[in-house]
Write an enzyme that holds these catalytic residues in place. Structure first.
Site, short mmCIF file in Angstrom:
data_model
loop_
_atom_site.label_atom_id
_atom_site.label_comp_id
_atom_site.label_asym_id
_atom_site.label_seq_id
_atom_site.Cartn_x
_atom_site.Cartn_y
_atom_site.Cartn_z
N MET A 246 4.14 9.91 9.49
CA MET A 246 4.32 9.62 10.91
C MET A 246 5.63 8.84 11.10
O MET A 246 5.81 8.17 12.13
CB MET A 246 3.13 8.83 11.43
CG MET A 246 1.85 9.65 11.36
SD MET A 246 0.57 9.07 12.46
CE MET A 246 0.28 7.45 11.79
N GLY A 247 6.51 8.91 10.10
CA GLY A 247 7.81 8.25 10.24
C GLY A 247 7.71 6.75 10.04
O GLY A 247 6.72 6.25 9.50
N GLU B 211 9.01 2.16 1.40
CA GLU B 211 9.01 2.52 -0.03
C GLU B 211 7.74 3.25 -0.45
O GLU B 211 7.76 4.02 -1.41
CB GLU B 211 9.19 1.27 -0.89
CG GLU B 211 10.59 0.70 -0.80
CD GLU B 211 10.74 -0.55 -1.65
OE1 GLU B 211 10.17 -0.60 -2.76
OE2 GLU B 211 11.42 -1.47 -1.19
N HIS C 53 6.14 5.56 1.28
CA HIS C 53 6.40 6.98 1.54
C HIS C 53 7.36 7.55 0.50
O HIS C 53 7.22 8.70 0.05
CB HIS C 53 7.02 7.17 2.93
CG HIS C 53 6.15 6.77 4.08
ND1 HIS C 53 6.41 5.66 4.84
CD2 HIS C 53 5.03 7.33 4.60
CE1 HIS C 53 5.49 5.55 5.80
NE2 HIS C 53 4.64 6.55 5.67
N GLN D 206 -4.79 11.88 16.46
CA GLN D 206 -5.52 10.99 15.57
C GLN D 206 -5.52 9.54 16.05
O GLN D 206 -5.98 8.65 15.33
CB GLN D 206 -4.96 11.08 14.14
CG GLN D 206 -3.58 10.50 13.94
CD GLN D 206 -3.03 10.84 12.57
OE1 GLN D 206 -2.78 11.99 12.25
NE2 GLN D 206 -2.87 9.82 11.73
N LYS E 154 -3.41 4.75 -0.39
CA LYS E 154 -3.47 3.71 0.65
C LYS E 154 -4.47 4.10 1.75
O LYS E 154 -5.20 3.27 2.27
CB LYS E 154 -2.06 3.52 1.20
CG LYS E 154 -1.94 2.91 2.56
CD LYS E 154 -2.07 1.41 2.48
CE LYS E 154 -1.70 0.70 3.76
NZ LYS E 154 -2.17 1.29 4.99
N GLN F 277 -8.79 9.23 4.00
CA GLN F 277 -7.97 10.36 4.47
C GLN F 277 -7.68 11.31 3.31
O GLN F 277 -7.73 12.54 3.48
CB GLN F 277 -6.66 9.84 5.06
CG GLN F 277 -5.63 10.92 5.32
CD GLN F 277 -4.40 10.38 6.03
OE1 GLN F 277 -4.41 10.19 7.23
NE2 GLN F 277 -3.33 10.15 5.28
N ARG G 148 2.96 -0.31 9.84
CA ARG G 148 2.48 -1.31 10.80
C ARG G 148 2.88 -2.73 10.41
O ARG G 148 2.83 -3.63 11.25
CB ARG G 148 0.96 -1.22 10.92
CG ARG G 148 0.48 0.04 11.63
CD ARG G 148 -1.01 -0.02 11.90
NE ARG G 148 -1.44 1.02 12.81
CZ ARG G 148 -1.82 2.23 12.46
NH1 ARG G 148 -1.82 2.56 11.18
NH2 ARG G 148 -2.19 3.13 13.35
P1 AMP Z 1 1.69 7.56 7.46
O1 AMP Z 1 3.12 7.76 7.84
O2 AMP Z 1 1.22 6.16 7.61
O3 AMP Z 1 0.77 8.58 8.06
O4 AMP Z 1 1.65 7.83 5.89
C1 AMP Z 1 2.07 9.05 5.34
C2 AMP Z 1 1.57 9.13 3.92
O5 AMP Z 1 2.10 8.04 3.17
C3 AMP Z 1 0.04 9.04 3.84
O6 AMP Z 1 -0.43 9.98 2.89
C4 AMP Z 1 -0.18 7.62 3.39
O7 AMP Z 1 -1.37 7.44 2.66
C5 AMP Z 1 1.04 7.39 2.50
N1 AMP Z 1 1.31 5.95 2.36
C6 AMP Z 1 1.41 5.04 3.36
N2 AMP Z 1 1.60 3.82 2.85
C7 AMP Z 1 1.62 3.95 1.51
C8 AMP Z 1 1.76 3.03 0.42
N3 AMP Z 1 1.93 1.73 0.61
N4 AMP Z 1 1.73 3.53 -0.84
C9 AMP Z 1 1.55 4.87 -1.05
N5 AMP Z 1 1.41 5.78 -0.08
C10 AMP Z 1 1.44 5.32 1.19
#
Ligand code: AMP
Length: 300
Positions: free
Chosen positions: A35-36, A40, A42, A66, A162, A166, A199
């Site tokens: 979601m941008g 680190e 990501h 979502q 994390k 999901q 966040r």
């Molecule tokens: P999001 O942009 O929050 O939807 O996250 C995109 C992907 O990155 C999802 O699969 C998350 O689980 C993963 N992600 C987010 N934060 C972390 C983290 N700290 N360590 C590893 N993967 C992460």
């Protein structure tokens, strides 16, 4: 100004063509949905995808399906230029975005939402915890991820531990729908122990200090597990004790068997366990989890 070497597309159609071209050359394609507001955490997913595939593409889409709370959707951080630079550094070849209408042409209602018959069933792993505190969240996740799988046809898709539940939901979805191999990557943490999260940028200094108690609570549960504690209630009670020291509103601090998802905490001695927490620091909702039974995978 240095031009980025990755392709950036504003519409899904261009991304679909690019992916088709990759596949037609017989190359493997790794896909990382995001979601941008990248960080680190990501980047570790993108690096892993780059290590295992010939080409890597990343979606940047703050998926309205979502988000139950409109304020959470409105305040979700956005930084496309910063994202492109981080993606390039991690080995991504293509990043794309789009609108809900472009991802689901002809399938939206007059109010801009998706017609209900196109929402996907998130399956049994959506039960309890996140499923309970964010009603409709996993339907939204399954629907957009299912659509990405359908239009991009990646070889492998990468998700973070994390978002533990999901990862279970999308792995199940991929198996049910003949989607890609789902690879789950370990949670990447800051040196303070807090998990990287988009966040976190919305946390004040005191909010960040409170957020540290999530990982502290998880490490405390892990310590207790290593000392031999196998009772879910005892493990979650130690987490709640640690969380109570921070200025947090705890939604849940609970334990599950990672191989057998259940709506409530298992009774009796556990053979395997994962501890999961959701708590609010002010307005910001944070989640984190930790495997207690298996060693945490190494981070790069
Ligand atoms: P999001 O942009 O929050 O939807 O996250 C995109 C992907 O990155 C999802 O699969 C998350 O689980 C993963 N992600 C987010 N934060 C972390 C983290 N700290 N360590 C590893 N993967 C992460």
């Amino acid at each position: 100004m240095r031009l980025l070497s990755i392709e950036c597309f504003d519409t899904p159609d261009e991304a679909v063509r690019w992916c088709r071209d990759v596949r037609s050359q017989g190359l493997s394609l790794g896909f990382v949905p995001t979601m941008g507001a990248l960080h680190e955490g990501h980047q570790t997913l993108v690096r892993q995808a780059a290590a295992q595939n010939d080409r890597v593409c990343v979606s940047i889409f703050v998926n309205p399906l979502q988000f139950g709370e409109s304020r959470d959707l409105e305040t979700y951080p956005r930084d496309f230029d910063g994202d492109a630079k981080l993606l390039e550094a991690a080995g991504c070849h293509m990043a794309f975005t789009g609108t809900l209408a472009e991802f689901f042409p002809g399938r939206l209602q007059a109010d801009g939402g998706l017609q209900p018959e196109f929402m996907l069933d998130p399956g049994p792993f959506a039960e309890s915890l996140e499923g309970e505190y964010r009603p409709g969240h996993f339907e939204g996740v399954a629907t957009i991820v299912g659509r990405f799988f359908e239009i991009l046809k990646p070889t492998r898709a990468y998700f973070g531990q994390k978002d533990y539940q999901q990862a279970l939901v999308v792995d199940d979805l991929a198996r049910r729908t003949g989607g890609p191999e789902v690879v789950v990557c370990p949670t990447h943490r800051e040196p303070t122990g807090i998990a990287f999260s988009s966040r976190n940028t919305r946390l004040s200094e005191s909010g960040y200090a409170a957020g540290l108690f999530l990982s502290r609570a998880l490490f405390a549960a892990r310590g207790l597990w290593l000392q031999g504690e196998r009772d879910a209630q005892a493990l979650s009670s130690v987490m709640r004790g640690v969380l109570a020291q921070g200025d947090l509103t705890v939604e849940y601090a609970s334990v599950r068997d990672p191989r057998k998802w259940s709506g409530s905490e298992p009774k009796g001695a556990m053979e395997r366990a994962v501890a999961l927490i959701a708590a609010r620091s002010g307005e910001v909702r944070l989640i984190d989890n930790m495997l207690l039974s298996d060693p945490e995978p190494c981070q790069d």
